[in-house]
Design a protein around this motif. Structure first.
Motif, PDB file in Angstrom:
ATOM      1  N   LYS A 153       4.235 -75.149  31.643  1.00 57.05           N
ATOM      2  CA  LYS A 153       3.962 -73.991  32.497  1.00 57.05           C
ATOM      3  C   LYS A 153       5.259 -73.289  32.881  1.00 57.05           C
ATOM      4  O   LYS A 153       5.341 -72.055  32.879  1.00 57.05           O
ATOM      5  N   GLN A 154       6.285 -74.085  33.215  1.00 58.93           N
ATOM      6  CA  GLN A 154       7.544 -73.463  33.594  1.00 58.93           C
ATOM      7  C   GLN A 154       8.183 -72.752  32.404  1.00 58.93           C
ATOM      8  O   GLN A 154       8.809 -71.701  32.560  1.00 58.93           O
ATOM      9  N   ARG A 155       7.988 -73.274  31.203  1.00 54.38           N
ATOM     10  CA  ARG A 155       8.505 -72.593  30.012  1.00 54.38           C
ATOM     11  C   ARG A 155       7.775 -71.278  29.768  1.00 54.38           C
ATOM     12  O   ARG A 155       8.393 -70.293  29.339  1.00 54.38           O
ATOM     13  N   VAL A 156       6.468 -71.255  30.032  1.00 52.64           N
ATOM     14  CA  VAL A 156       5.740 -69.985  29.932  1.00 52.64           C
ATOM     15  C   VAL A 156       6.316 -68.986  30.940  1.00 52.64           C
ATOM     16  O   VAL A 156       6.525 -67.810  30.624  1.00 52.64           O
ATOM     17  N   ALA A 157       6.595 -69.463  32.158  1.00 52.76           N
ATOM     18  CA  ALA A 157       7.174 -68.584  33.182  1.00 52.76           C
ATOM     19  C   ALA A 157       8.544 -68.069  32.757  1.00 52.76           C
ATOM     20  O   ALA A 157       8.884 -66.906  33.004  1.00 52.76           O
ATOM     21  N   ILE A 158       9.335 -68.920  32.097  1.00 56.37           N
ATOM     22  CA  ILE A 158      10.638 -68.487  31.595  1.00 56.37           C
ATOM     23  C   ILE A 158      10.452 -67.440  30.501  1.00 56.37           C
ATOM     24  O   ILE A 158      11.136 -66.404  30.481  1.00 56.37           O
ATOM     25  N   ALA A 159       9.504 -67.698  29.579  1.00 53.05           N
ATOM     26  CA  ALA A 159       9.250 -66.730  28.509  1.00 53.05           C
ATOM     27  C   ALA A 159       8.840 -65.381  29.089  1.00 53.05           C
ATOM     28  O   ALA A 159       9.273 -64.324  28.614  1.00 53.05           O
ATOM     29  N   ARG A 160       7.998 -65.407  30.122  1.00 58.15           N
ATOM     30  CA  ARG A 160       7.567 -64.156  30.764  1.00 58.15           C
ATOM     31  C   ARG A 160       8.752 -63.429  31.386  1.00 58.15           C
ATOM     32  O   ARG A 160       8.863 -62.198  31.310  1.00 58.15           O
ATOM     33  N   ALA A 161       9.656 -64.186  31.988  1.00 57.72           N
ATOM     34  CA  ALA A 161      10.832 -63.575  32.602  1.00 57.72           C
ATOM     35  C   ALA A 161      11.783 -63.006  31.553  1.00 57.72           C
ATOM     36  O   ALA A 161      12.498 -62.036  31.816  1.00 57.72           O
ATOM     37  N   LEU A 162      11.776 -63.586  30.360  1.00 58.70           N
ATOM     38  CA  LEU A 162      12.733 -63.198  29.327  1.00 58.70           C
ATOM     39  C   LEU A 162      12.224 -62.114  28.392  1.00 58.70           C
ATOM     40  O   LEU A 162      13.032 -61.449  27.729  1.00 58.70           O
ATOM     41  N   VAL A 163      10.913 -61.936  28.300  1.00 58.01           N
ATOM     42  CA  VAL A 163      10.356 -61.134  27.225  1.00 58.01           C
ATOM     43  C   VAL A 163      10.849 -59.687  27.255  1.00 58.01           C
ATOM     44  O   VAL A 163      10.984 -59.045  26.207  1.00 58.01           O
ATOM     45  N   ALA A 164      11.147 -59.159  28.434  1.00 58.11           N
ATOM     46  CA  ALA A 164      11.636 -57.787  28.545  1.00 58.11           C
ATOM     47  C   ALA A 164      13.161 -57.704  28.426  1.00 58.11           C
ATOM     48  O   ALA A 164      13.735 -56.637  28.636  1.00 58.11           O
ATOM     49  N   GLU A 165      13.795 -58.835  28.084  1.00 65.09           N
ATOM     50  CA  GLU A 165      15.245 -58.910  27.879  1.00 65.09           C
ATOM     51  C   GLU A 165      16.027 -58.390  29.087  1.00 65.09           C
ATOM     52  O   GLU A 165      16.841 -57.469  28.976  1.00 65.09           O
ATOM     53  N   PRO A 166      15.808 -58.994  30.249  1.00 65.64           N
ATOM     54  CA  PRO A 166      16.508 -58.550  31.464  1.00 65.64           C
ATOM     55  C   PRO A 166      17.987 -58.935  31.416  1.00 65.64           C
ATOM     56  O   PRO A 166      18.375 -59.880  30.724  1.00 65.64           O
ATOM     57  N   ASP A 167      18.780 -58.212  32.173  1.00 62.82           N
ATOM     58  CA  ASP A 167      20.208 -58.539  32.275  1.00 62.82           C
ATOM     59  C   ASP A 167      20.446 -59.755  33.161  1.00 62.82           C
ATOM     60  O   ASP A 167      21.414 -60.499  32.964  1.00 62.82           O
ATOM     61  N   ILE A 168      19.568 -59.940  34.165  1.00 64.18           N
ATOM     62  CA  ILE A 168      19.781 -60.954  35.196  1.00 64.18           C
ATOM     63  C   ILE A 168      18.505 -61.769  35.377  1.00 64.18           C
ATOM     64  O   ILE A 168      17.419 -61.197  35.502  1.00 64.18           O
ATOM     65  N   LEU A 169      18.647 -63.087  35.394  1.00 64.80           N
ATOM     66  CA  LEU A 169      17.528 -63.981  35.667  1.00 64.80           C
ATOM     67  C   LEU A 169      17.748 -64.646  37.014  1.00 64.80           C
ATOM     68  O   LEU A 169      18.819 -65.213  37.264  1.00 64.80           O
ATOM     69  N   LEU A 170      16.749 -64.582  37.884  1.00 68.10           N
ATOM     70  CA  LEU A 170      16.807 -65.227  39.191  1.00 68.10           C
ATOM     71  C   LEU A 170      15.702 -66.272  39.247  1.00 68.10           C
ATOM     72  O   LEU A 170      14.532 -65.958  38.989  1.00 68.10           O
ATOM     73  N   ALA A 171      16.056 -67.500  39.598  1.00 67.31           N
ATOM     74  CA  ALA A 171      15.080 -68.597  39.606  1.00 67.31           C
ATOM     75  C   ALA A 171      15.126 -69.312  40.946  1.00 67.31           C
ATOM     76  O   ALA A 171      16.198 -69.687  41.428  1.00 67.31           O
ATOM     77  N   ASP A 172      13.949 -69.508  41.544  1.00 63.72           N
ATOM     78  CA  ASP A 172      13.838 -70.175  42.845  1.00 63.72           C
ATOM     79  C   ASP A 172      13.226 -71.560  42.645  1.00 63.72           C
ATOM     80  O   ASP A 172      12.034 -71.680  42.358  1.00 63.72           O
ATOM     81  N   GLU A 173      14.038 -72.597  42.767  1.00 65.48           N
ATOM     82  CA  GLU A 173      13.613 -73.993  42.631  1.00 65.48           C
ATOM     83  C   GLU A 173      12.783 -74.223  41.352  1.00 65.48           C
ATOM     84  O   GLU A 173      11.675 -74.758  41.401  1.00 65.48           O
ATOM     85  N   PRO A 174      13.311 -73.840  40.190  1.00 69.68           N
ATOM     86  CA  PRO A 174      12.493 -73.927  38.971  1.00 69.68           C
ATOM     87  C   PRO A 174      12.215 -75.347  38.502  1.00 69.68           C
ATOM     88  O   PRO A 174      11.342 -75.550  37.659  1.00 69.68           O
ATOM     89  N   THR A 175      12.935 -76.347  39.031  1.00 69.36           N
ATOM     90  CA  THR A 175      12.717 -77.729  38.590  1.00 69.36           C
ATOM     91  C   THR A 175      12.072 -78.594  39.662  1.00 69.36           C
ATOM     92  O   THR A 175      11.889 -79.796  39.460  1.00 69.36           O
ATOM     93  N   ALA A 176      11.692 -77.996  40.789  1.00 72.68           N
ATOM     94  CA  ALA A 176      11.247 -78.798  41.935  1.00 72.68           C
ATOM     95  C   ALA A 176      10.019 -79.644  41.620  1.00 72.68           C
ATOM     96  O   ALA A 176       9.883 -80.762  42.117  1.00 72.68           O
ATOM     97  N   ALA A 177       9.110 -79.121  40.790  1.00 72.71           N
ATOM     98  CA  ALA A 177       7.872 -79.843  40.510  1.00 72.71           C
ATOM     99  C   ALA A 177       7.942 -80.634  39.202  1.00 72.71           C
ATOM    100  O   ALA A 177       6.921 -81.143  38.730  1.00 72.71           O
ATOM    101  N   LEU A 178       9.135 -80.751  38.628  1.00 72.78           N
ATOM    102  CA  LEU A 178       9.285 -81.371  37.314  1.00 72.78           C
ATOM    103  C   LEU A 178      10.017 -82.700  37.419  1.00 72.78           C
ATOM    104  O   LEU A 178      10.842 -82.906  38.305  1.00 72.78           O
ATOM    105  N   ASP A 179       9.742 -83.595  36.463  1.00 71.79           N
ATOM    106  CA  ASP A 179      10.504 -84.839  36.415  1.00 71.79           C
ATOM    107  C   ASP A 179      11.920 -84.544  35.920  1.00 71.79           C
ATOM    108  O   ASP A 179      12.221 -83.438  35.467  1.00 71.79           O
TER     109      ASP A 179
END
Length: 233
Positions: A153-179
Motif C-alpha cells: 500500500k505504501q508503495r502504491v502511495a509512493i507511485a501516486r506521489a511520483l507519477v506526475a514527476e514532482p520536484d519535491i517529495l514530502l513524506a509524513d511518517e511513511p514507515t510508521a505502520a511497517l515492519d
C-alpha cells in the motif's frame, strides 16, 4: 563540482496556533534549505513542530511569519488558488495512512494524481503502470488496497506521489505502520529516486532505523532546529 540546486528554502518560518484566548507557538524562526537529490529527515519528539513544518514547506499551511521559496519562487502572500497550483506543479505527498481509495485498484489510485493534472486516457494508464513498475508493483495493477500488504500500500502511495514527476517529495511518517525490513525498503526507494532523478525528499519520522538512508538529519525541539547532521557521505 557545482553545488546542487536548492529546490526548497524556508526563512524565518514561525507558526502560532490560537486555542481560545491562548496562543501556542508551534515553530519559532526556522531556517532550512533542501537541495535537489537530497534526502532530509525531520526528527524530534512529539509536538516539536515537525509535521507543522512539513505542511508549511508543502504550501498546505501558511506560516504566521517568514517565507517559503519553492524553486526560487517566494510563496508568502499567495492566494490559495496560486498555492494549489504550486502544490500541483512541484510536490508529491506521501502519508502515514496511505490515503488510498478503497474501491479503486492500485493503478486507478495512482491515476488519480494524473486526473488532477488533466492527464487522461491511454497516456494516464501507461504512466500509472510505469510508476507502479518503478516501485516493484508491476504485477499488482488490478489489485484493491484490501488485497495488498502494508508495504505494498505504501508503495502504491509512493507511485501516486511520483507519477506526475514532482520536484519535491514530502513524506509524513511513511514507515510508521511497517515492519523494519519493509520500512527500510520503502525508504530505499525514496533515496534511489532522489539520487537518480534529482528530487528533494523531506521525511518526518520517529524511526531512527532509517537515518542511514538520509543525507541529513534535522532535529527539531520546541519549534526550533537544534541540530543537523550528515548521515551519509
Amino acid at each position: 563540482m557545482a553545488a546542487a540546486k536548492t529546490l526548497l528554502a524556508a526563512k524565518g518560518v514561525a507558526k502560532t496556533f490560537r486555542l481560545g484566548k491562548v496562543e501556542v507557538p508551534a515553530l519559532r524562526g526556522v531556517d532550512l534549505t533542501v537541495a535537489a537529490g537530497e534526502v532530509a529527515l525531520l526528527m524530534g519528539p512529539s509536538g516539536s513542530g515537525k509535521t507543522t513544518l512539513l505542511s508549511i514547506l508543502g504550501c498546505i499551511l501558511s506560516p504566521s511569519a517568514g517565507n517559503v521559496a519553492v524553486l526560487g519562487r517566494d510563496t508568502a502572500g499567495l492566494p490559495e488558488g496560486e498555492l494549489a497550483k504550486v502544490r500541483l506543479a512541484h510536490f508529491g505527498f506521501i502519508f502515514q495512512g496511505y490515503n488510498l481509495f478503497p474501491t479503486l485498484t492500485a493503478e486507478e489510485n495512482v491515476r488519480v494524481a494524473l486526473d488532477l493534472r488533466g492527464v487522461k486516457g491511454g497516456d494516464a494508464v501507461e504512466r500509472s503502470r510505469q510508476a507502479l513498475d518503478a516501485v516493484g508493483l508491476g504485477d499488482k495493477y488490478r489489485m484493491l488496497p484490501r488485497d495488498l500488504s502494508g508495504g505494498q500500500k505504501q508503495r502504491v502511495a509512493i507511485a501516486r506521489a511520483l507519477v506526475a514527476e514532482p520536484d519535491i517529495l514530502l513524506a509524513d511518517e511513511p514507515t510508521a505502520a511497517l515492519d523494519s525490513e519493509t520500512g527500510k525498503a520503502v525508504i530505499a526507494i525514496l533515496r534511489e529516486l532522489a539520487v537518480t532523478h534529482g528530487r528533494s525528499v523531506v521525511i518526518v519520522t520517529h524511526d531512527p532505523r532509517i537515518a542511514a538512508f538520509a543525507d541529513r538529519v534535522i532535529r527539531i525541539e520546541d519549534g526550533r532546529i537544534v541540530g543537523q547532521g550528515q548521515e551519509v557521505s
